[in-house]
Enzyme design. Structure first.
Site, PDB file in Angstrom:
ATOM      1  N   ARG A   6       0.872  -1.177   0.000  1.00  0.00           N
ATOM      2  CA  ARG A   6       0.000   0.000   0.000  1.00  0.00           C
ATOM      3  C   ARG A   6       0.910   1.229   0.000  1.00  0.00           C
ATOM      4  NH1 ARG A   6      -2.143  -3.416   4.179  1.00  0.00           N
ATOM      5  NH2 ARG A   6      -4.229  -4.226   3.670  1.00  0.00           N
ATOM      6  N   LYS A  23      -2.189  -2.160   7.980  1.00  0.00           N
ATOM      7  CA  LYS A  23      -3.346  -1.583   8.660  1.00  0.00           C
ATOM      8  C   LYS A  23      -3.408  -2.049  10.106  1.00  0.00           C
ATOM      9  CE  LYS A  23      -6.491  -0.840   4.755  1.00  0.00           C
ATOM     10  NZ  LYS A  23      -7.809  -1.192   4.183  1.00  0.00           N
ATOM     11  N   HIS A  28      -2.256   1.864  -5.748  1.00  0.00           N
ATOM     12  CA  HIS A  28      -2.965   0.625  -5.434  1.00  0.00           C
ATOM     13  C   HIS A  28      -3.096  -0.279  -6.657  1.00  0.00           C
ATOM     14  CE1 HIS A  28      -4.621  -0.745  -1.668  1.00  0.00           C
ATOM     15  NE2 HIS A  28      -5.577  -1.375  -2.301  1.00  0.00           N
ATOM     16  N   ARG A  42      -0.469  -2.776  -6.555  1.00  0.00           N
ATOM     17  CA  ARG A  42      -0.784  -3.835  -5.572  1.00  0.00           C
ATOM     18  C   ARG A  42      -1.741  -4.854  -6.194  1.00  0.00           C
ATOM     19  NH1 ARG A  42      -1.167  -4.873   0.081  1.00  0.00           N
ATOM     20  NH2 ARG A  42      -3.271  -5.292   0.845  1.00  0.00           N
ATOM     21  N   HIS A  69      -4.095  -9.196   4.117  1.00  0.00           N
ATOM     22  CA  HIS A  69      -5.556  -9.198   4.235  1.00  0.00           C
ATOM     23  C   HIS A  69      -5.971  -9.966   5.485  1.00  0.00           C
ATOM     24  CE1 HIS A  69      -6.304  -8.566  -0.366  1.00  0.00           C
ATOM     25  NE2 HIS A  69      -6.091  -7.431   0.277  1.00  0.00           N
ATOM     26  N   TYR A  82      -9.177 -11.856  -6.508  1.00  0.00           N
ATOM     27  CA  TYR A  82      -8.162 -12.057  -7.540  1.00  0.00           C
ATOM     28  C   TYR A  82      -8.346 -13.371  -8.293  1.00  0.00           C
ATOM     29  CZ  TYR A  82      -6.175  -8.009  -5.352  1.00  0.00           C
ATOM     30  OH  TYR A  82      -6.010  -6.742  -4.854  1.00  0.00           O
TER      31      TYR A  82
END
Length: 296
Positions: free
Chosen positions: A147, A171, A239, A242, A265, A274
């Site tokens: 990110r 995150k 992004h 990514r 994630h 994906y």
């Protein structure tokens, strides 16, 4: 004054208890502002709103042309706000308890082909003072699936060259280790060789001229310039690299759990998008190249 006190408490809750980033908190505040404006215009108190008031607010969002995807995001933020009020015993009943988000279709993210990524990187003039830095930025975004916030906060102590790993703080301050290819390490070494040692020393891999981390805006600008020079018409952001990282891994047969770990994630469900991208890619490949489709 009622709103100000509640919002200040909510921000402290998101920061201290949820460990959310400043950017995420700002986004929550922006979405919550729409509810504040609605309540002020209709002389409604935030602590006494009802389910009916919430339904009226959702109708208001539709009337001012707020799309379903944005509506869903706003509702999610408002639910979080009222969960906080409920935890603090500031309301008697949560008016968002039965509030449903609008149904939205699954939007597949934009990604770049390997050729498009190479084309963008090839537009960078390595004779310029920032050339090797900009190339290292793009190689890290794509090579490690970072990110933009993770990229600009990288420090030299996060790079384990001998072990070929990069320590990333994602995150909610979650730490993960991402493999880094020898080629990407080589680009970093080339970048280091161009750094003016007489300048401000910094622990950040990509500092600004004051030794602080490079801004997100600068990374967006670098990518925008490369996109334009490469003649790519897609909307490309940090992004996008990514998404491209993850898509190319899945297309190549990578284990989905491994991709989840590398992306950081929390849920495998997020990573599963994906597989849809990969299936779409396979379908287009078959339709384009299979002999039974060539005469259609």
């Amino acid at each position: 004054m009622v709103w100000k006190s509640l919002i200040n408490g909510y921000i402290a809750y998101l920061l201290m208890e949820k460990s959310m980033s400043a950017n995420t908190i700002e986004a929550y505040k922006d979405d919550l502002q729409k509810l504040i404006d609605f309540c002020v215009a209709n002389d409604k108190n935030p602590t006494t709103l009802t389910q009916s008031d919430m339904d009226e607010f959702i109708n208001h969002l539709a009337n001012i042309q707020v799309g379903t995807r944005s509506q869903a995001r706003i509702i999610s933020g408002i639910k979080s706000f009222y969960k906080y009020l409920d935890l603090e015993d500031l309301i008697q009943k949560d008016p968002t308890e039965l509030l449903a988000s609008p149904k939205i279709g699954k939007k597949l993210p934009v990604f770049l082909s390997i050729q498009e990524i190479d084309a963008m990187i090839s537009t960078i003039d390595l004779s310029e003072p920032t050339g090797h830095r900009n190339k290292a930025i793009l190689e890290l975004l794509y090579g490690c699936g970072l990110r933009v916030s993770e990229l600009i906060n990288l420090k030299w102590s996060d790079l384990y060259k001998n072990e070929s790993f990069l320590r990333v703080i994602g995150k909610n301050n979650k730490e993960r280790l991402v493999p880094i290819a020898d080629y990407t390490v080589k680009q970093l070494d080339l970048y280091v060789s161009t750094i003016d040692k007489s300048g401000t020393a910094s622990n950040y891999i990509f500092p600004n001229n004051k030794g602080k981390q490079l801004s997100r805006v600068m990374v967006f600008y670098i990518i925008k310039e490369c996109t334009s020079k490469a003649g790519i018409t897609k909307t490309v952001s940090p992004h996008t690299f990514r998404h491209s990282f993850a898509t190319h891994l899945v297309e190549g047969g990578a284990n989905l759990r491994a991709v989840q770990e590398m992306l950081g994630h929390a849920s495998i469900t997020t990573t599963e998008i994906y597989t849809h991208l990969s299936n779409d890619y396979l379908k287009k490949t078959i339709l384009s190249f299979h002999p039974r489709n060539k005469d259609l």
